[in-house]
Design a protein around this motif. Structure first.
Motif, PDB file in Angstrom:
ATOM      1  N   LEU A  47      29.027   8.024   8.904  1.00  0.00           N
ATOM      2  CA  LEU A  47      27.837   8.465   9.626  1.00  0.00           C
ATOM      3  C   LEU A  47      27.874   7.913  11.048  1.00  0.00           C
ATOM      4  O   LEU A  47      28.636   7.001  11.364  1.00  0.00           O
ATOM      5  N   ARG A  48      27.028   8.473  11.874  1.00  0.00           N
ATOM      6  CA  ARG A  48      26.796   7.953  13.211  1.00  0.00           C
ATOM      7  C   ARG A  48      25.290   7.858  13.434  1.00  0.00           C
ATOM      8  O   ARG A  48      24.498   8.548  12.767  1.00  0.00           O
ATOM      9  N   ILE A  49      24.889   7.019  14.376  1.00  0.00           N
ATOM     10  CA  ILE A  49      23.477   6.801  14.647  1.00  0.00           C
ATOM     11  C   ILE A  49      23.144   7.421  16.008  1.00  0.00           C
ATOM     12  O   ILE A  49      23.769   7.079  17.026  1.00  0.00           O
ATOM     13  N   THR A  50      22.203   8.327  16.009  1.00  0.00           N
ATOM     14  CA  THR A  50      21.716   8.931  17.242  1.00  0.00           C
ATOM     15  C   THR A  50      20.246   8.575  17.419  1.00  0.00           C
ATOM     16  O   THR A  50      19.562   8.151  16.475  1.00  0.00           O
ATOM     17  N   THR A  51      19.770   8.743  18.625  1.00  0.00           N
ATOM     18  CA  THR A  51      18.354   8.464  18.920  1.00  0.00           C
ATOM     19  C   THR A  51      17.610   9.771  19.134  1.00  0.00           C
ATOM     20  O   THR A  51      18.147  10.752  19.668  1.00  0.00           O
ATOM     21  N   SER A  52      16.388   9.763  18.702  1.00  0.00           N
ATOM     22  CA  SER A  52      15.540  10.945  18.838  1.00  0.00           C
ATOM     23  C   SER A  52      14.114  10.479  19.128  1.00  0.00           C
ATOM     24  O   SER A  52      13.718   9.368  18.737  1.00  0.00           O
ATOM     25  N   ARG A  53      13.403  11.289  19.837  1.00  0.00           N
ATOM     26  CA  ARG A  53      12.033  10.943  20.212  1.00  0.00           C
ATOM     27  C   ARG A  53      11.053  11.715  19.330  1.00  0.00           C
ATOM     28  O   ARG A  53      11.145  12.931  19.182  1.00  0.00           O
ATOM     29  N   LYS A  54      10.146  10.980  18.759  1.00  0.00           N
ATOM     30  CA  LYS A  54       9.053  11.563  17.988  1.00  0.00           C
ATOM     31  C   LYS A  54       7.746  11.136  18.644  1.00  0.00           C
ATOM     32  O   LYS A  54       7.270  10.013  18.434  1.00  0.00           O
ATOM     33  N   GLY A  55       7.212  12.046  19.444  1.00  0.00           N
ATOM     34  CA  GLY A  55       6.014  11.692  20.199  1.00  0.00           C
ATOM     35  C   GLY A  55       6.364  10.687  21.283  1.00  0.00           C
ATOM     36  O   GLY A  55       7.224  10.915  22.131  1.00  0.00           O
ATOM     37  N   SER A  56       5.742   9.542  21.234  1.00  0.00           N
ATOM     38  CA  SER A  56       6.036   8.474  22.190  1.00  0.00           C
ATOM     39  C   SER A  56       6.951   7.409  21.597  1.00  0.00           C
ATOM     40  O   SER A  56       7.126   6.345  22.183  1.00  0.00           O
TER      41      SER A  56
END
Length: 239
Positions: A148-157
């Motif tokens: 797996l790899r870890i990505t960042t995502s925005r949920k609201g603020s």
């Protein structure tokens, strides 16, 4: 009186002569017995000495033969190791794993230089392990590649970490990059020596790459709730 003395001498003289002869014979017998005993003892000593010398010679011959056999076996092992080390490595372009490794190592389009670095690393692995370097490289990549790899995502603020799966080529690339980064931090002077030592370290379970892989998997497990799952996968559009 003279007559009686003469008669006595006539009687005693033969007895004295017999006694003297008996004594002489006795001395001769004793002397012969002693000589025979000495000869027998000397013969036994000679036979024992000969047997001891023969036994020592036989033991020396056996020891020399054993040493020669051990030397021959050692020479045969050295010859086999030299033959294995001198065995030419097949062309690199026929192996997708090596091609991928070479393309990542290559800088400024110098592919021949990257190939030479990889070949030198494989020779070092073969010299240290007396085994097929391709198998060592493949095992190291298999052990180092993450799932797996870890990505960042925005949920609201809020920014969350999202684990995402990797395909085979992505996993292989990530493992190669990690191994090359770890090899740069090693103390060996030349790049082939650092790369070969790092691959062996991964196979032996002592590399920091394995710790990095484990951390990524733990982080993905901790953020598994943020994973994006497609529920429509596998469903058809028919009604």
């Amino acid at each position: 009186m003279a007559t009686s003395l003469f008669a006595t001498l006539r009687v005693v003289a033969p007895r004295l002569a017999q006694t003297s002869v008996a004594a002489t014979i006795s001395r001769h017998i004793v002397t012969s017995s002693v000589a025979a005993a000495n000869d027998f003892a000397a013969a036994n000593d000679l036979v024992a000495a000969n047997d001891l010398v023969a036994a020592n010679d036989l033991a020396s011959n056996d020891l020399a033969a054993a040493n020669d056999l051990a030397a021959n076996d050692l020479a045969a092992n050295d010859l086999a190791a030299n033959d294995l080390a001198a065995m030419p490595i097949p062309p690199l372009r026929h192996d997708p794993l090596l091609s991928h490794l070479i393309n990542i190592i290559m800088k400024d389009g110098k592919k021949a230089h990257a190939q030479r670095l990889v070949v030198d690393s494989l020779h070092i692995i073969r010299k240290q392990t007396n085994s097929d370097p391709y198998l060592v490289l493949d095992e190291a990549i298999q052990l180092a590649q993450p799932m797996l790899r870890i990505t960042t995502s925005r949920k609201g603020s809020k920014v969350v970490q999202v684990p995402a799966p990797l395909n085979e080529r992505q996993r292989r690339r990530k493992a190669i990059v990690w191994i090359l980064e770890a090899a740069k931090r090693r103390n060996e002077k030349k790049f082939p020596e650092r790369l070969g030592a790092e691959l062996l370290s991964v196979v032996n379970g002592h590399s920091s790459v394995l710790n990095k892989k484990e951390q990524v998997h733990k982080q993905a497990l901790a953020n598994r709730a943020n994973a994006q799952v497609s529920y429509n996968q596998g469903q058809t559009g028919s009604r």
